[in-house]
Design an enzyme around this catalytic site. Structure first.
Site, PDB file in Angstrom:
ATOM      1  CE  LYS A   1     -10.999   0.892  11.356  1.00 50.64           C
ATOM      2  NZ  LYS A   1      -9.996   1.574  10.344  1.00 50.64           N
TER       3      LYS A   1
ATOM      4  CE  LYS B   1       7.837 -13.578 -13.353  1.00 43.21           C
ATOM      5  NZ  LYS B   1       8.747 -13.121 -14.638  1.00 43.21           N
TER       6      LYS B   1
ATOM      7  CG  ASN C   1      -0.198  -0.056   2.612  1.00 45.95           C
ATOM      8  OD1 ASN C   1       0.637   0.843   2.849  1.00 45.95           O
ATOM      9  ND2 ASN C   1      -0.332  -1.233   3.145  1.00 45.95           N
TER      10      ASN C   1
ATOM     11  CG  PHE D   1      -2.539   6.029  13.359  1.00 48.36           C
ATOM     12  CD1 PHE D   1      -2.597   7.290  12.862  1.00 48.36           C
ATOM     13  CD2 PHE D   1      -1.555   5.685  14.397  1.00 48.36           C
ATOM     14  CE1 PHE D   1      -1.855   8.009  13.051  1.00 48.36           C
ATOM     15  CE2 PHE D   1      -0.768   6.652  14.615  1.00 48.36           C
ATOM     16  CZ  PHE D   1      -0.760   7.802  14.109  1.00 48.36           C
TER      17      PHE D   1
HETATM   18  N1  CTP Z   1      -3.740  -2.829  12.346  1.00 50.18           N
HETATM   19  C1  CTP Z   1      -3.059  -3.818  12.940  1.00 50.18           C
HETATM   20  N2  CTP Z   1      -2.971  -5.012  11.952  1.00 50.18           N
HETATM   21  C2  CTP Z   1      -3.730  -5.000  11.254  1.00 50.18           C
HETATM   22  C3  CTP Z   1      -4.413  -4.032  10.882  1.00 50.18           C
HETATM   23  C4  CTP Z   1      -4.340  -2.869  11.047  1.00 50.18           C
HETATM   24  O1  CTP Z   1      -2.298  -3.761  13.806  1.00 50.18           O
HETATM   25  N3  CTP Z   1      -3.733  -6.213  10.355  1.00 50.18           N
HETATM   26  C5  CTP Z   1      -3.694  -1.500  12.992  1.00 50.18           C
HETATM   27  C6  CTP Z   1      -3.114  -0.404  12.086  1.00 50.18           C
HETATM   28  O2  CTP Z   1      -1.700  -0.271  12.629  1.00 50.18           O
HETATM   29  C7  CTP Z   1      -3.802   0.825  12.936  1.00 50.18           C
HETATM   30  C8  CTP Z   1      -5.292   0.190  13.166  1.00 50.18           C
HETATM   31  O3  CTP Z   1      -5.137  -0.975  13.223  1.00 50.18           O
HETATM   32  O4  CTP Z   1      -3.337   1.326  14.027  1.00 50.18           O
HETATM   33  C9  CTP Z   1      -6.566   0.468  12.054  1.00 50.18           C
HETATM   34  O5  CTP Z   1      -5.701   0.156  10.683  1.00 50.18           O
HETATM   35  P1  CTP Z   1      -7.056   0.299   9.677  1.00 50.18           P
HETATM   36  O6  CTP Z   1      -6.322  -0.306   8.435  1.00 50.18           O
HETATM   37  O7  CTP Z   1      -7.500   1.840   9.590  1.00 50.18           O
HETATM   38  O8  CTP Z   1      -8.091  -0.783  10.080  1.00 50.18           O
HETATM   39  P2  CTP Z   1      -8.497  -2.007   9.777  1.00 50.18           P
HETATM   40  O9  CTP Z   1      -8.384  -3.061  10.890  1.00 50.18           O
HETATM   41  O10 CTP Z   1      -7.929  -2.570   8.657  1.00 50.18           O
HETATM   42  O11 CTP Z   1     -10.131  -1.893   9.579  1.00 50.18           O
HETATM   43  P3  CTP Z   1     -11.192  -1.487   8.282  1.00 50.18           P
HETATM   44  O12 CTP Z   1     -10.521  -2.342   7.361  1.00 50.18           O
HETATM   45  O13 CTP Z   1     -12.259  -1.774   8.638  1.00 50.18           O
HETATM   46  O14 CTP Z   1     -10.976   0.070   7.964  1.00 50.18           O
END
Ligand code: CTP
Length: 405
Positions: free
Chosen positions: A340, A290, A212, A326
Site C-alpha cells: 500500500k 428518499k 463505517n 494508514f
Molecule cells: N485513503 C484515502 N482516500 C481513500 C481511501 C483511503 O485517503 N479514498 C487513505 C486512508 O486515510 C488511509 C489509507 O488511504 O491512510 C489506506 O486506507 P485503507 O482503507 O486501508 O486502504 P484502501 O485504499 O481502501 O485499500 P484497500 O481497499 O485495498 O484496503
C-alpha cells in the site's frame, strides 16, 4: 526507541519476581541499561546471581554496604536512571512508599529519586483489596506514580482475582511510554500539518448514508499531539463524537469528495497524515428523493469509486515533505501495508490490525507498525494517545534529520 535508556529496577519480594528476570532479558535485548536493587524479600524469590547475569550489571542489595556506597551511593543510583520501576510492588513496599519510610536501599532510593516512578503491584487479592493498600495506592497515584496493573487471574496463593503482576510485554509498553515522555522532543514549531480523521458519510438518498465504524480517536489524538508539539494543525474530519483537540483548527466534512476538497484547499503543508477511514465508494449518481419500498424489491445501489485522498496528496504539485497513511487490514497486515505504501506513493504507512478481535476500530487501544522505505518497526500495544505521541516523536526526529542534512 529504548536503546541507551537507563532503568533502575527495584525487585520486591513476591512470587512474581521470576517474571522480572524475563523483563530484564527483554530490556537488555533492546539496549536498555538495567540496574537492579534487590530487596531482602526479593532475594528469597530470585538470586542476586541471576539478576546480575541477566542485567550484566552489579546488583545492589544493602543500604550500608561500604563497597556499594563508595562505588555508587544510593542517591546517585536513584538519580542516574531515566525511570524507576518497582516490580513486583508488594503491599509492604507500597505502604512504605506511601508513608515515606526509608529503612532499606530500595525504599531509600525511592525517597531520594527525582525521576518518574512506575510500580507494578502483585499480591494476594485480599491484600490488594484491603482498605490500607487501596489508600496507599490512591496516595501514590496522587503523587504522580504510574501504576501498571495488577492483572486479574489465578493467583499463586490459589485464589482468583486481581493481584497478578502484569505480563512482560505490558511492563515494556509502560516503560516505553515513560521513557518517551521523558525524552525531549525535537522542535516542530512553525511547521504545518494536515490530518484527516474519522469516517466519511456517503449519502444514499437525503436520509440514508454509507458509513463505517471509525471513531476518529486516532486521527484526533494525532492532531492533538502534533499541536502540542508546536505544529499548526488543520484537522479535516468526517462526523465523529470526538472533542476537537486543543490548538487544532477543525474543518468538519461529511463525504470523501468534501474531504478531498478541504485537504487541497489547506495545502501547502509540511506534513499530511491520512488517518480517516475514507469510504471507498459513493452512489454513482445523487438521489434527490428518499428511496421508497416498492413492488420491484430492494433497490440496487449503483456505486462508483471515491477519489483516493492519500494518493492524490502524495502526487500533488504541492506535496508535503512527509506524507503518512494508514493501512487498516484484517489479514496479511505487513505485506498489504508494504504494498500500500508503494501503491499510494506515501512515505510512511502505519499498519493497523483491525480484525474485530483486536477491538481497534472504535476502541482506545491500537497495535501499529511503522512501515517506511527503511523497513518495518513494530510498535507496542498502546493507547491511541500514546501511539500519537510516538508518531509525533518519529516525525520530529524526521524533520530534525532533514534540517541537519
Ligand atoms: N485513503 C484515502 N482516500 C481513500 C481511501 C483511503 O485517503 N479514498 C487513505 C486512508 O486515510 C488511509 C489509507 O488511504 O491512510 C489506506 O486506507 P485503507 O482503507 O486501508 O486502504 P484502501 O485504499 O481502501 O485499500 P484497500 O481497499 O485495498 O484496503
Amino acid at each position: 526507541m529504548l536503546s541507551g535508556k537507563r532503568l533502575l529496577l527495584i525487585i520486591g519480594g513476591g512470587i512474581a519476581a521470576y517474571k522480572v528476570l524475563e523483563l530484564i532479558r527483554r530490556l537488555r535485548d533492546r539496549g536498555v541499561d538495567v540496574r537492579c536493587v534487590l530487596t531482602e524479600a526479593g532475594a528469597q524469590f530470585v538470586t542476586p546471581l541471576a539478576v546480575a547475569a541477566l542485567s550484566e550489571n552489579k546488583v545492589y542489595q544493602a543500604l550500608f554496604s561500604l563497597t556499594d556506597e563508595s562505588e555508587m551511593g544510593h542517591i546517585r543510583l536513584s538519580r542516574e536512571a531515566d525511570v524507576v520501576l518497582v516490580a513486583p510492588a508488594t503491599a509492604n513496599l507500597m505502604a512504605k512508599m506511601a508513608a515515606g519510610i526509608a529503612d532499606d536501599l530500595a525504599t531509600t532510593a525511592l525517597l531520594a529519586t527525582d525521576k518518574p516512578v512506575l510500580i507494578a503491584p502483585s499480591m494476594n487479592l485480599f491484600m490488594w483489596q484491603h482498605a490500607a493498600t487501596q489508600a496507599n495506592l490512591a496516595t501514590l497515584k496522587a503523587r504522580g506514580i504510574t501504576v501498571i496493573g495488577p492483572a486479574a487471574g489465578n493467583l499463586a496463593c490459589g485464589e482468583v482475582g486481581s493481584g497478578r503482576l502484569v505480563d512482560v510485554p505490558d511492563l515494556i509498553s509502560a516503560l516505553e511510554e515513560a521513557f518517551l515522555a521523558n525524552t525531549p522532543l525535537p522542535s516542530l514549531v512553525g511547521k504545518r500539518a494536515i490530518v484527516t480523521s474519522g469516517p466519511t458519510h456517503e449519502p444514499i438518498d437525503p436520509v440514508r448514508y454509507i458509513a463505517n465504524r471509525s471513531s476518529g480517536k486516532q486521527g484526533h489524538a494525532i492532531a492533538g499531539a502534533l499541536a502540542a508539539a508546536g505544529m499548526r494543525v488543520t484537522l479535516i474530519s468526517g462526523p465523529t463524537q470526538e472533542p476537537t483537540p486543543a490548538g487544532v483548527k477543525l474543518q468538519a466534512v461529511e463525504s470523501a469528495q468534501q474531504m478531498l476538497n478541504a485537504v487541497e484547499a489547506a495545502l501547502p503543508a509540511d506534513l499530511f497524515i491520512g488517518a480517516a477511514a475514507v469510504a471507498d465508494w459513493r452512489m454513482a449518481s445523487a438521489v434527490d428523493q428518499k428511496l421508497k419500498k416498492g413492488d420491484g424489491g430492494p433497490p440496487a445501489l449503483h456505486l462508483t469509486e471515491n477519489p483516493d485522498i492519500l494518493k492524490t496528496v502524495a502526487h500533488h504539485a504541492k506535496r508535503p515533505a512527509l506524507v503518512v497513511g494508514f493501512a487498516a487490514e484484517t489479514e496479511n497486515l505487513l505485506e498489504h501495508a508494504t504494498a500500500k505504501r508503494l501503491r499510494k506513493g506515501c512515505d510512511w504507512i502505519l499498519a493497523n490490525d483491525v480484525s474485530p478481535s483486536t477491538g481497534t476500530f472504535g476502541g482506545d487501544y491500537t497495535s501499529l507498525s511503522l512501515v517506511t522505505a527503511a523497513g518495518i518497526a513494530p510498535w507496542p500495544h498502546a493507547t491511541k494517545a500514546e501511539a500519537a505521541r510516538r508518531l509525533t516523536h518519529a516525525i520530529a526526529t524526521y524533520f530534525s534529520t532533514l534540517r541537519d542534512a
